[in-house]
Scaffold this active site. Structure first.
Site, PDB file in Angstrom:
ATOM      1  N   ASN A 288       1.040  -1.218  -0.093  1.00 56.61           N
ATOM      2  CA  ASN A 288       0.145   0.115  -0.015  1.00 56.61           C
ATOM      3  C   ASN A 288       0.962   1.406   0.162  1.00 56.61           C
ATOM      4  O   ASN A 288       1.620   1.601   0.951  1.00 56.61           O
ATOM      5  CB  ASN A 288      -0.753   0.141   1.068  1.00 56.61           C
TER       6      ASN A 288
ATOM      7  N   GLU B 129      10.846   0.110  10.423  1.00 48.97           N
ATOM      8  CA  GLU B 129      12.104   0.390  11.326  1.00 48.97           C
ATOM      9  C   GLU B 129      13.184   1.118  10.448  1.00 48.97           C
ATOM     10  O   GLU B 129      13.888   1.762  10.993  1.00 48.97           O
ATOM     11  CB  GLU B 129      12.387  -0.691  12.041  1.00 48.97           C
TER      12      GLU B 129
END
Lengths: 744, 206
Positions: free
Chosen positions: A633, A707
């Site tokens: 997405n 991250e």
């Protein structure tokens, strides 16, 4: 083949709930007769409780109980309170004894019929201590470092050596040696840790703010000596975690203990100040980097020796050196991790644990070496580009770091940078440009999912996973929709509940790779059933065809060699009794993990503007290119990158949980004095993905993106600050006083 | 509450009609609340003898109840009025997750005692818009992904809606400055600024 809806910037499926106040977080849960628990925290960091007087508190209106070590029933599974095999199972303080091991440790719990009454009661608990001198953490600690038994991820060895480091360093024409310091940081997710515990006989339901409903269920069941199926953990919405809600901490267990004790549902919502200690922190580190290079910039030898801190009662070793093993080509290398013990709450994983402080040190050192060699920082990195993982002696499943350097440099305008420090200014404002590499491992854990294809063409996807804000609910829905080539609004998702198929903790950027792969495989299993139905169905145009010759697109099963030959899945199912097709799968990594090294990569660039007289640092521009396999997405993935980069700004310039070395108490345990960025601290961020196809990494083809954003941005900013000022700050956070100081 | 209660925060009684996001989205079927809060009594009387009767007007509804002087507006709304949209992130006026409007002005409801708010018009996120009738800024937050976990979002939206009305949206930097009383730990700031700018450009509230 067109990747259809995958990759599109699809709105979050829970977006409307989140913008209307209709998203229910654990703290929004209400129960009839629900009581409120408030913790009493220790005010010393080492010693024992001499006396704890609850008489006044118990007399206050609305008070149901004050639980202390004197009256708390012993948990039947308390013996399991040992350091866990993974970073998830921590040693907990559960009001079982009079020990105080750190300041701000829970030592009593007031339970009352209203929040106000519980706060009042907690304030009236009087505690006297037998105090001892606390062992301070880094950088004050003088304790003898020890070699930890393990790092948080079992795949990471504590120490590694390759080649002959001493020989290489002796032979190097250029040598570099510096030490970098990073402070204790506290995650401070905006939603405090919250649990609402409800007992019905031996059945326990907990609505919890957690990154891992399944680990929480198992650990809590263990303490209460219950089979895990007796415990149901529900996390509908989680207000951020960043690692702090990954391990199972005391809050959920204490809520269940309180609910059992007062025989009513209990809500325990930590106060902000409670979150500085008992729910983890990023360890402070002290890291020594030694690099030996040829005059032309080839890395000949490299050592990364990292020191971190852990608590006196638990083991957690911040794995700061792990990426040094893999980021650059270097034949002779040593990476070690050592710890000291201190009277602090146990450290724990925090967004890019190890990677964030480690990459600050490594990428600052590479930048320093580039100046020493009079080379462009990108050129030095390209000269030592790792084509393979030299530590594991494995090829990469894919690596597009070169493209990241180039595209990010172009978009940032790196060519406009003047090489010399202090060479760019705008009046009184010094301008600096810096860059750093970004890298994060792709982790995949076992996960399961169940998919049901209904005769009307809709899909029901059941998967336990929680969504901590990353967009997991949306990504899971999209992956299921993509498999059948249908619109995501035809997919209904059941998630955030241990009654659904088991999935791992949402941490280590692993959810899409793990749970997403389970969704893809469950969908494939359903499609296989559809194919078998068709080939055995005399009325199907696909009768007698081979499974492998068929494919699904737009809800239609067809023959690959002759796409006109086929039928809608709805037609196939309706003709065959209208029954749904259902499949459950358990998905985990296979031999690809032994054959390949898997990482996402990126290149992060930063521009800073620094007031020469005041030392005020403003980050004015952030540009980063990232390669992370398939992007499910574009919208939520972009937000993940941006969030990580904002965390880099925060770590570079702001965050610091300050311990008083005399008392080991955190002096800024609130959001006014523990600084995190506000809107005015963050400029426009240009973060983008490089196309990268990786069919090896996992069935979903994705790498973790949660991250990696922080792994490059900290050093990129630190390097830009050096370029602006000519002053190298090797101690985070980089604050105006350090810029102005002449001793730095 | 019904959609009919959904008024714009400026008190002018303007209602924002459907502005549905056109992007595709799936359906989320979350585990049920063991007891939906709507099944619980709307107002729970405070037990203490120090409690006194008060009248509060929140989202154009009037609540008569008793409150202890020490109850904050945030706790009272969350624990006793079933208005859980406003969030408690710090309870010290440091994070902004509890931002509401009192007489049209932004206020941290955790720093506000409920007993002091009689006769004032209080608007919370539940009064800004609903899923079927989003406020333009709510739609813009979805479009620009001005959030991740969503916990600070009600406060960001209340701050942003006030900002638009106050006219502090002249530039991205002005928006950043005036939105700096609301922390977003997920770091969705660029999306928040883009969302506010898009509504400003659309010229809707002003």
């Amino acid at each position: 083949m067109e990747p259809k809806l995958i990759g599109d910037p699809v709105d979050r499926i829970d977006g409307k709930q989140k913008v209307t106040g209709g998203a229910h977080y654990a703290g929004d849960i209400k129960q009839p007769e629900m009581a409120y628990a408030v913790l009493v925290m220790s005010t010393i960091a080492n010693g024992t409780i001499r006396d704890i007087d609850t008489a006044d508190a118990e007399k206050l209106p609305g008070v149901l109980a004050i639980m202390t070590h004197k009256n708390t029933p012993r948990l039947p599974g308390y013996d399991a309170n040992k350091p866990g095999a993974t970073a998830l199972g921590r040693v907990l303080h559960l009001l079982h004894d009079d020990r105080v091991d750190y300041s701000n440790q829970p030592i009593a719990m007031a339970i009352a019929d209203s929040f106000e009454h519980a706060v009042d009661a907690a304030n009236h608990v009087r505690v006297t201590y037998q105090a001892k001198t606390p062992a301070p953490g880094l950088p004050t600690s003088k304790a003898e470092p020890f070699r930890p038994q393990k790092l948080p991820r079992p795949d990471d060895p504590v120490d590694t050596q390759r080649g002959d480091l001493n020989k290489a360093m002796a032979a190097a024409e250029v040598s570099f040696k510096q030490t970098y310091h990073t402070p204790t940081q506290v995650h401070n997710a905006l939603e405090p840790h919250t649990s609402v515990a409800i007992w019905e006989g031996k059945q326990l339901t907990i609505y919890q703010a957690t990154q891992g409903i399944f680990p929480s269920r198992e650990r809590i069941a263990e303490y209460f000596a219950l089979p895990p199926e007796n415990v149901r953990v529900i996390a509908q919405f989680v207000g951020g975690g960043f690692g702090s809600k990954g391990p199972v901490w005391a809050d959920g267990v204490l809520a269940a203990m309180a609910a059992q004790y007062v025989k009513r549902p209990v809500k325990l919502e930590l106060r902000r100040s409670d979150m500085f200690g008992m729910v983890g922190s990023r360890s402070a580190t002290s890291q020594q980097l030694d690099i030996g290079a040829s005059r032309s910039g080839d890395f000949l030898g490299m050592a990364h020796r990292s020191l971190n801190q852990t608590s006196v009662f638990d083991d957690f070793s911040e794995p700061a050196g792990i990426l040094t093993r893999v980021l650059y080509k270097c034949p002779n290398q040593e990476v070690t991790h050592r710890s000291i013990r201190a009277n602090i709450g146990s450290p724990s994983p925090m967004r890019a644990p190890g990677e964030a402080p480690g990459m600050f040190a490594l990428e600052s050192a590479i930048d320093e070496l580039a100046y020493q060699l009079n080379m462009d920082p990108i050129a030095l990195r390209l000269k030592n580009y790792a084509e393979t993982d030299q530590q594991k002696e494995l090829p990469f499943s894919s690596k597009s770091l070169r493209e990241c350097y180039q595209q990010a440099a172009d978009r940032f305008g790196w060519s406009k940078r003047l090489a010399a420090p202090r060479s760019m200014r705008d009046g009184n404002i010094l301008i600096g440009m810096g860059m750093a590499s970004a890298i994060y491992p792709t982790i995949r854990d076992e996960a399961s999912a169940k998919i049901k294809l209904n005769a009307d063409g809709t899909v029901l996807l059941s998967i336990g996973t929680q969504d901590i804000g990353t967009g997991s609910y949306t990504a899971m829905t999209q992956l299921a929709a993509d498999a059948f080539g249908i619109s995501p609004d035809r997919v209904t998702l059941r998630a955030g509940d241990t009654r659904q198929p088991k999935t791992p903790v949402s941490g280590g950027s692993r959810t899409t790779a793990s749970a997403g792969s389970a969704v893809v495989q469950a969908a494939e299993a359903v499609i296989l059933k559809a194919k078998q139905l068709a080939l055995n169905d005399l009325k199907s145009p696909l009768n007698g065809q081979k499974e492998s010759d068929m494919a699904v697109e737009k809800g239609r099963l067809f023959l690959k060699s002759d796409p006109k030959k086929g039928e809608a899945l709805t037609a196939l199912l309706k003709r065959n009794g209208g029954n749904a097709l259902e499949a459950s799968t358990s998905s985990k990594s296979g031999e690809e993990k032994e054959k390949y090294s898997m990482y996402a990569h990126g290149a992060q660039f930063a521009e800073v503007r620094i007031d020469e007289a005041l030392g005020e640092i403003r980050v004015s521009k952030l540009t980063g290119a990232y390669a992370a396999g398939r992007i499910v997405n574009a919208k939520t993935a972009h937000s993940q990158l941006v969030g990580g980069i904002v965390w880099g700004v925060s770590m570079a310039l702001l965050e610091h949980a300050i311990h008083d070395p005399r008392t080991n108490r955190i002096m800024n345990a609130n959001l006014a004095e523990y600084h995190v960025p506000v809107n005015a601290d963050i400029p426009d961020i240009d973060a983008f993905f490089i196309d990268e196809k990786d069919e090896i990494v996992n069935p979903a083809g994705v790498k973790g993106i949660g991250e990696i954003g922080i792994t490059g941005s900290v050093a990129a900013i630190a390097n830009a600050i050096y370029h602006a000022t000519g002053k190298r700050i090797r101690e985070l956070p980089i604050t105006p006083d350090k810029i102005l100081s002449f001793t730095a | 509450m019904t959609d009919n209660d959904n008024y714009m925060v400026d008190g002018a009684g303007r209602r924002w009609f459907l502005k549905q996001s056109t992007a595709l989205a799936g359906t989320l079927l979350l585990p049920p609340l063991a007891t939906p809060s709507s099944a619980l009594p709307g107002t729970v009387p405070a037990a203490s003898s120090t409690a006194r009767p008060i009248t509060l007007r929140v989202n154009r509804k009037t609540y008569k109840l008793t409150a202890e002087p020490r109850e904050t507006l945030l706790d009272l709304m969350r624990n006793r009025l079933n208005l859980t949209g406003s969030k408690k992130g710090c309870d010290h006026g440091q994070c902004g997750a509890c931002t509401v409007h009192i007489d049209g002005r932004r206020a941290y409801s955790c720093l506000t005692l409920a007993v002091m708010q009689q006769g004032r018009d209080i608007t919370t996120i539940e009064g800004l818009g609903t899923e079927s009738a989003l406020h333009p800024l709510q739609a813009a937050f979805i479009e620009h992904d001005g959030f991740q976990c969503g916990f600070c979002t009600p406060g960001q939206l209340m701050a942003g809606a006030a900002l638009l009305r106050e006219g502090h949206t002249g530039s991205a930097d002005e928006i950043r400055e005036w939105m700096s009383g609301n922390i977003c730990r997920c770091g969705a700031y660029p999306g928040i600024v883009a969302a506010i700018q898009s509504v400003k450009k659309g010229g809707t509230p002003g």
